[in-house]
Design a protein around this motif. Structure first.
Motif, PDB file in Angstrom:
ATOM      1  N   GLY A   1      34.302  30.806  33.305  1.00 37.70           N
ATOM      2  CA  GLY A   1      34.165  32.231  33.628  1.00 37.70           C
ATOM      3  C   GLY A   1      32.968  32.586  34.491  1.00 37.70           C
ATOM      4  O   GLY A   1      32.903  33.680  35.042  1.00 37.70           O
ATOM      5  N   THR A   2      31.990  31.661  34.605  1.00 37.23           N
ATOM      6  CA  THR A   2      30.792  31.966  35.396  1.00 37.23           C
ATOM      7  C   THR A   2      31.146  32.204  36.862  1.00 37.23           C
ATOM      8  O   THR A   2      30.589  33.095  37.516  1.00 37.23           O
ATOM      9  CB  THR A   2      29.756  30.831  35.287  1.00 37.23           C
ATOM     10  OG1 THR A   2      29.361  30.704  33.924  1.00 37.23           O
ATOM     11  CG2 THR A   2      28.519  31.118  36.132  1.00 37.23           C
ATOM     12  N   ASP A   3      32.103  31.419  37.390  1.00 36.11           N
ATOM     13  CA  ASP A   3      32.466  31.558  38.805  1.00 36.11           C
ATOM     14  C   ASP A   3      33.082  32.923  39.099  1.00 36.11           C
ATOM     15  O   ASP A   3      32.731  33.578  40.087  1.00 36.11           O
ATOM     16  CB  ASP A   3      33.411  30.428  39.238  1.00 36.11           C
ATOM     17  CG  ASP A   3      34.570  30.220  38.275  1.00 36.11           C
ATOM     18  OD1 ASP A   3      34.643  30.938  37.264  1.00 36.11           O
ATOM     19  OD2 ASP A   3      35.408  29.340  38.545  1.00 36.11           O
TER      20      ASP A   3
ATOM     21  N   VAL B   1      41.399  36.433  39.167  1.00 35.76           N
ATOM     22  CA  VAL B   1      42.324  35.384  38.730  1.00 35.76           C
ATOM     23  C   VAL B   1      42.556  35.366  37.221  1.00 35.76           C
ATOM     24  O   VAL B   1      43.667  35.073  36.766  1.00 35.76           O
ATOM     25  CB  VAL B   1      41.847  34.007  39.244  1.00 35.76           C
ATOM     26  CG1 VAL B   1      40.592  33.541  38.542  1.00 35.76           C
ATOM     27  CG2 VAL B   1      42.936  32.969  39.107  1.00 35.76           C
ATOM     28  N   ASP B   2      41.545  35.726  36.437  1.00 33.62           N
ATOM     29  CA  ASP B   2      41.723  35.653  34.983  1.00 33.62           C
ATOM     30  C   ASP B   2      41.392  36.955  34.265  1.00 33.62           C
ATOM     31  O   ASP B   2      41.303  36.983  33.044  1.00 33.62           O
ATOM     32  CB  ASP B   2      40.864  34.521  34.399  1.00 33.62           C
ATOM     33  CG  ASP B   2      39.368  34.825  34.495  1.00 33.62           C
ATOM     34  OD1 ASP B   2      38.992  35.713  35.288  1.00 33.62           O
ATOM     35  OD2 ASP B   2      38.578  34.175  33.783  1.00 33.62           O
TER      36      ASP B   2
ATOM     37  N   LYS C   1      39.290  26.279  29.465  1.00 31.65           N
ATOM     38  CA  LYS C   1      37.949  26.154  30.021  1.00 31.65           C
ATOM     39  C   LYS C   1      37.818  26.848  31.380  1.00 31.65           C
ATOM     40  O   LYS C   1      36.778  26.771  32.022  1.00 31.65           O
ATOM     41  CB  LYS C   1      37.580  24.678  30.161  1.00 31.65           C
ATOM     42  CG  LYS C   1      37.425  23.969  28.814  1.00 31.65           C
ATOM     43  CD  LYS C   1      36.959  22.533  28.995  1.00 31.65           C
ATOM     44  CE  LYS C   1      36.740  21.873  27.642  1.00 31.65           C
ATOM     45  NZ  LYS C   1      36.281  20.460  27.807  1.00 31.65           N
ATOM     46  N   GLY C   2      38.887  27.521  31.797  1.00 33.62           N
ATOM     47  CA  GLY C   2      38.819  28.257  33.052  1.00 33.62           C
ATOM     48  C   GLY C   2      39.126  27.433  34.279  1.00 33.62           C
ATOM     49  O   GLY C   2      38.928  27.900  35.402  1.00 33.62           O
ATOM     50  N   HIS C   3      39.625  26.198  34.078  1.00 27.65           N
ATOM     51  CA  HIS C   3      39.968  25.362  35.226  1.00 27.65           C
ATOM     52  C   HIS C   3      41.411  25.632  35.653  1.00 27.65           C
ATOM     53  O   HIS C   3      42.301  25.722  34.794  1.00 27.65           O
ATOM     54  CB  HIS C   3      39.815  23.874  34.884  1.00 27.65           C
ATOM     55  CG  HIS C   3      38.416  23.502  34.518  1.00 27.65           C
ATOM     56  ND1 HIS C   3      38.109  22.741  33.409  1.00 27.65           N
ATOM     57  CD2 HIS C   3      37.222  23.806  35.101  1.00 27.65           C
ATOM     58  CE1 HIS C   3      36.787  22.578  33.327  1.00 27.65           C
ATOM     59  NE2 HIS C   3      36.235  23.220  34.336  1.00 27.65           N
ATOM     60  N   PRO C   4      41.679  25.715  36.956  1.00 25.08           N
ATOM     61  CA  PRO C   4      43.064  25.927  37.407  1.00 25.08           C
ATOM     62  C   PRO C   4      43.914  24.690  37.157  1.00 25.08           C
ATOM     63  O   PRO C   4      43.503  23.569  37.448  1.00 25.08           O
ATOM     64  CB  PRO C   4      42.918  26.197  38.910  1.00 25.08           C
ATOM     65  CG  PRO C   4      41.604  25.603  39.285  1.00 25.08           C
ATOM     66  CD  PRO C   4      40.731  25.682  38.082  1.00 25.08           C
ATOM     67  N   VAL C   5      45.091  24.888  36.544  1.00 25.88           N
ATOM     68  CA  VAL C   5      45.975  23.753  36.236  1.00 25.88           C
ATOM     69  C   VAL C   5      47.335  23.883  36.922  1.00 25.88           C
ATOM     70  O   VAL C   5      48.066  22.910  37.020  1.00 25.88           O
ATOM     71  CB  VAL C   5      46.188  23.605  34.714  1.00 25.88           C
ATOM     72  CG1 VAL C   5      44.901  23.186  34.030  1.00 25.88           C
ATOM     73  CG2 VAL C   5      46.718  24.903  34.095  1.00 25.88           C
TER      74      VAL C   5
END
Length: 599
Positions: A211-213, A315-316, A430-434
């Motif tokens: 989420g920091t990004d 995005v989220d 974890k907020g990574h794009p999958v």
């Protein structure tokens, strides 16, 4: 003197000196001609001195002032990550190229004075210039990654248009460590030899934390991530259910079969549909949440909504225009709940042509919260879905029928449909794009689009002919030069555009898009065609909408997430409740241009 006021007065002086009847004058003569009192003569002297220093005015040996021969403009500096930049000047067709050696300490987005040094510099496409003076800083803080040294640190900006790091003394680092994303306030902008300096005001988190990004992006664009206390206080006082007095003087249509149709994850439901048909034709109701009943003009809620202008979809997460207690609560047209609405009730003939309409304040109750997926399944004759919603199937089939007729009428008049695929990014915990998925435009998404466009056009035309101050969504005809460039490009692929002497008709762009559909060059040419268009904007003067080939258009259907819709709802309700008086008309004429510009 305020900087904006100072610039206005400088421009007034420049305009005065630019008049044909002007001849070089001394300070006293200029003061006399402009009716400047002797006690204010020192202010005039200061302004003239600054104009001379900036190179916009020359002073002769005899102490007389005249416009300088040099071409000097005021504009916005846009830096390039490779060191050079451009100054965008309103009214100039091309930007002014600024070599790295001539930036003069300007930062990206600064308002600057630029002197033209070459008429045809940089590949003969742009004028070339040097920045004479920074008039106003465009940014006072930025977001970046902190790197810690032994006794200090520095911030590497996320924005690549800022090619220099910001030095941060140890005592001003707020304890940041290497890898922290931070907000740094600039205290010294530096120059070509000295780096900018700053102070860390906020630590957003480590670059590896989920989420920091996204938070960094929000902060970098100045997007608010929370609501002020005064807004929160107002929200606490808004009821969560309708009160008896809310039902008064409203058309009660709670018994009409009514549905919302949105994406699966939508929570702010601001539009609902009813539709029926008889021997006279179709009867379409577009019911929009009456947000203005709760967000009153001039309140803290209203000021914050205007400041934000729109909800922002990242995005989220969503950064909403209104607090979620409103956008997902009392203002959302949730199924089974009584809700206040502003309804556009339209009668259409068998071809989908609008015959008559009325706009009324209503009370509605949504029967079913539908998704695009479910409605599309009904229209594709999926038996399981049809059985589940059997009492509404006939209305959905009627919607598909009417939608096709409305869309065909729009196509015949020349409306352009840039059908670019939209993307949805799926993240893990974890907020990574999958996964990257395409948002599919199906029959259900198209029918909602058709009905909303119909309501927006109907409202805009109604208020245009009433000659009431209003906010329109306008899209001007493209510049002839851009269209000629597009035509030159597409000829390489064997396509042609039929243009008039001055303007192109949107039908020609529409025909081009049909011709290239399914070809390898479709993505390239469709994007070139889009880039040849002007940007749509909010204006108080109606000039029509080129892309839709519509003479009248506004944004009426999304007051939860767009401020212009909320603003025109207020105008409409005041007008329906006895008409706008001279004082109200005057107030709107004064404020609406500012609202349109902000939005």
């Amino acid at each position: 003197m305020d900087q904006n006021l100072k610039e206005e007065r400088k421009q007034m002086l420049l305009n005065f000196m630019g008049e044909e009847i002007y001849h070089p004058m001394k300070l006293k003569e200029i003061g006399f001609m402009l009716d400047v009192s002797p006690e204010d003569r020192y202010l005039l002297s200061d302004l003239l001195t600054e104009l001379v220093e900036e190179g916009r005015v020359e002073k002769t040996q005899k102490g007389k002032y005249l416009l300088a021969d040099k071409k000097i403009y005021k504009g916005i500096f846009e830096a390039n990550q490779r060191g050079f930049g451009f100054v965008r000047v309103e009214g100039l067709e091309k930007d002014i190229f600024i070599p790295e050696s001539e930036i003069g300490g300007a930062f990206h987005t600064d308002e600057v004075l630029v002197e033209v040094t070459e008429e045809n510099g940089q590949s003969k496409k742009n004028m070339e210039g040097r920045i004479k003076k920074v008039l106003k800083r465009g940014m006072d803080s930025l977001v970046g990654t902190f790197e810690k040294n032994k006794n200090s640190g520095f911030v590497i900006p996320d924005n690549q248009r800022i090619p220099v790091d910001v030095y941060v003394p140890k005592e001003r680092s707020k304890g940041a460590i290497t890898g922290h994303k931070v907000v740094v306030k600039i205290t010294n902008y530096g120059n070509g030899r000295k780096s900018p300096e700053g102070i860390v005001t906020e630590i957003l988190g480590h670059i590896n934390e989920p989420g920091t990004d996204i938070l960094s992006i929000a902060k970098a664009y100045g997007l608010p991530t929370s609501f002020p206390p005064e807004v929160r206080e107002e929200v606490r006082n808004i009821p969560v259910q309708l009160k008896p007095e809310d039902y008064r003087n409203r058309m009660d249509i709670r018994e009409w079969p009514t549905v919302t149709i949105d994406g699966e994850d939508a929570k702010d439901l601001d539009d609902a549909i009813t539709l029926s048909k008889d021997e006279k034709g179709y009867h379409l109701g577009v019911h929009i949440a009456d947000v203005s009943h709760y967000v009153k003009a001039g309140t803290a809620l209203d000021r914050e909504a205007l400041k934000r202008g729109t909800s922002v979809y990242l995005v989220d997460r969503v950064i909403p225009m209104l607090p979620q207690e409103l956008s997902n609560g009392i203002c959302s047209l949730n199924a089974g709940c009584d809700r206040l609405a502003l309804s556009c009730l339209m009668d259409l003939d068998d071809t989908g042509k609008l015959v008559s309409h009325k706009i009324v304040e209503t009370v509605i109750r949504v029967d079913e919260r539908m998704t695009y997926t479910a409605v599309n399944a009904v229209l594709l004759k999926d038996e399981e879905t049809k059985k589940r919603y059997e009492n509404l199937v006939s209305m959905f089939e009627l919607m598909g029928e009417l939608s096709g007729k409305i869309r065909e009428r729009r196509r015949k008049r020349g409306s352009i449909d840039f059908d670019f695929p939209e993307s949805k990014i799926i993240l893990d915990k974890k907020g990574h794009p999958v996964e990257l998925k395409a948002y599919e435009r199906n029959q259900a998404t198209k029918l909602i689009e058709d009905f909303m466009l119909m309501a927006n056009e109907t409202v805009a035309e109604d208020y245009f002919w009433q000659e009431i101050p209003f906010v329109y969504r306008t899209h001007e005809t493209p510049d002839q030069e851009r269209i000629l460039r597009l035509e030159t490009m597409i000829r390489n692929f064997g396509y042609y555009l039929k243009t008039g002497r001055e303007h192109i008709h949107p039908k020609e762009i529409q025909k081009l898009l049909v011709q290239i559909e399914g070809t390898p060059e479709e993505p390239l040419i469709s994007r070139l065609a889009l880039r040849s268009m002007k940007q749509a904007k909010y204006t108080t003067v109606n000039v029509g909408h080129f892309g839709l080939s519509a003479s009248y258009y506004c944004h009426f259907t999304s007051p939860i997430r767009r401020y212009p819709d909320l603003q025109i709802h207020r105008i409409m309700k005041e007008n329906m409740r006895g008409g706008l008086k001279a004082k109200q008309l005057s107030r709107y004429e004064e404020m609406l241009p500012l609202v349109a510009e902000q939005c």
